[in-house]
Design an enzyme around this catalytic site. Structure first.
Site, PDB file in Angstrom:
ATOM      1  N   HIS A 252       2.094   2.545   6.812  1.00 38.32           N
ATOM      2  CA  HIS A 252       3.468   2.835   6.402  1.00 38.32           C
ATOM      3  C   HIS A 252       4.267   3.250   7.617  1.00 38.32           C
ATOM      4  CE1 HIS A 252       6.858   4.473   4.118  1.00 38.32           C
ATOM      5  NE2 HIS A 252       6.431   3.678   3.173  1.00 38.32           N
ATOM      6  N   GLU A 311       1.395   0.441  -2.565  1.00 40.02           N
ATOM      7  CA  GLU A 311       1.159  -0.891  -3.117  1.00 40.02           C
ATOM      8  C   GLU A 311      -0.266  -1.108  -3.593  1.00 40.02           C
ATOM      9  OE1 GLU A 311       3.802  -1.947  -3.764  1.00 40.02           O
ATOM     10  OE2 GLU A 311       5.029  -2.776  -2.165  1.00 40.02           O
TER      11      GLU A 311
END
Ligand code: CMC
Length: 374
Positions: A252, A311
């Site tokens: 991320h 996700e």
């Protein structure tokens, strides 16, 4: 990383002050308008968080109960805009592009009615597009149901269990807003031109579609399918990293620790598994693959703290709720659209036109002339 200009994807650049959400990448904490994610992810319905995000950005915002009715009516209106030939044309497109095409038909504006249409429509259009792909008719909304329950009903043709509706609520609440992510920034840029909320949302959905942002969860399942068994996880994932692939569902820009949204969604999966709606073998495989991936990333990319992102468990949760993997980005859009709209209003209310500068590093005219002369 190719970062010749030193701008590195605008990493660390502050481009807005917002009252909407804070992403603390070091602590692994997400705050949405004063509420910690884990405080609201389990208990709130999507309507509650829409009311929270919209507060102060429109002249009046109905409370969550009234919003439930207003969003129901807006779903009906979105459904009535479908045209007889839509199924034939749109079933052939990737679902996120089909949903985007349908959203592009909605009238633009800056008022609450426009905002509610934009929040309501992705639930209707995602379900419609996924049914068309199966060769069955789209189902009209049931205005009396809450948003998440009706989205599942329109998809499957039956009222979901309370646990299934709660799991989708958890998902939608979890992804509703997340600082200045790529799609929200895109929405704010468009809003800053005065183009209107629908235009801002179309910019947001276009940015969301990419695999580095909202397009990752479908490929998470592709990877799990390819891995097949827990025993094969390390071998397969090592091969993927060695060939330069990014492991979907990991890493991320902001988080240097585990993404708190991953745990919110894993918790929803656990609650759903109590009633038997989760394939236990799939869940075990996913956990084994996650542990293997984290170990490999620590070994191979020691300089970058790469952890599980939202996700990974999005993929498992939406699969358990019966969404086809091609539709995962559409469901993400259904949740994030409320954040896009709130950010767009915030930008319009207090911001100026977003217009950064670039530094020209190409040839100047005399250089070009010289080059031509040779
Ligand atoms: N698998 C393997 N290596 C990775 C991964 C990954 N998932 N993510 C980053 N890296 C490596 C990358 O190759 C680079 O290595 P090197 O320096 O050796 O070239 C290093 O880590 C730094 O990468 P970066 O490109 O600077 O990281 P970024 O901040 O630009 O990228 C990201 C963030 C999310 C795009 C990236 O981690 C990624 O591509 N992840 C996979 C896709 C994914 O899961 N996306 C969903 C993101 S969460 C949803 C959302 O909030 O939008």
């Amino acid at each position: 990383m190719n970062d010749e200009d030193g701008l590195g994807g605008l990493e660390g650049v502050v481009a807005a002050h917002t009252v909407l959400s804070e992403v603390d990448g070091a602590a692994g904490r997400l705050v949405i308008r004063g509420h910690q994610l884990d405080e609201i992810a389990q208990r709130w319905r999507y309507e509650d968080v829409v009311a929270l995000l919209f507060q102060g950005f429109f002249d009046t915002v109905p409370n969550a109960a009234a919003l439930r009715g207003a969003l129901g009516r807006a779903r009906r209106e979105a459904f009535e805009r479908l045209q007889p030939n839509d199924d034939a044309v749109l079933r052939k497109m990737p679902p996120i592009e089909a949903v985007r095409a349908l959203l592009a038909r909605l009238p633009d504006g800056d008022d609450l009615a426009t905002a509610l249409r934009l929040v309501a429509a992705p639930a209707v259009y995602t379900a419609a597009v996924m049914r068309w792909r199966l060769g069955v008719q789209a189902l009209a909304p049931d205005e009396s149901l809450p948003y998440a329950a009706d989205m599942l009903r329109m998809l499957h043709g039956r009222t979901p269990t309370a646990a299934q509706a709660a799991a989708l609520d958890t998902y939608l609440v979890t992804v509703c807003d997340h600082g200045l992510n790529a799609s929200t920034f895109a929405a704010r840029v468009v809003a800053s031109t005065g183009a209107g909320l629908a235009s801002a949302v179309l910019a947001g959905i276009s940015a969301l579609k990419g695999p580095l942002h909202g397009g990752a969860p479908g490929p998470v399942l592709d990877a799990l399918d390819a891995i097949g068994t827990a025993a094969n996880a390390r071998h397969w994932l090592e091969g993927a990293v060695a060939s330069g692939q990014r492991l979907m569902g990991f890493g991320h820009r902001i988080y240097r620790v585990r993404d708190p949204r991953a745990d919110a969604l894993k918790g929803a999966l656990r609650r759903l598994s109590v009633e038997g709606s989760v394939n236990a073998a799939r869940f075990e495989l996913a956990e084994a693959a996650e542990q293997a991936a984290l170990a490999i990333l620590r070994e191979k990319k020691p300089d970058r703290a790469l952890e599980t992102n939202v996700e990974f468990y999005t993929a498992l949760l939406l699969e358990a709720l019966g969404f086809g993997r091609e539709s995962f980005t559409c469901v993400f859009a259904a949740g994030r659209v409320s954040g896009w709209v709130a950010h767009a209003r915030e930008q319009v209310k207090k911001g100026r036109l977003i217009r950064p500068q670039s530094v020209y590093v190409g040839p100047m005219p005399q250089d070009a002339d010289t080059e031509l002369a040779h």
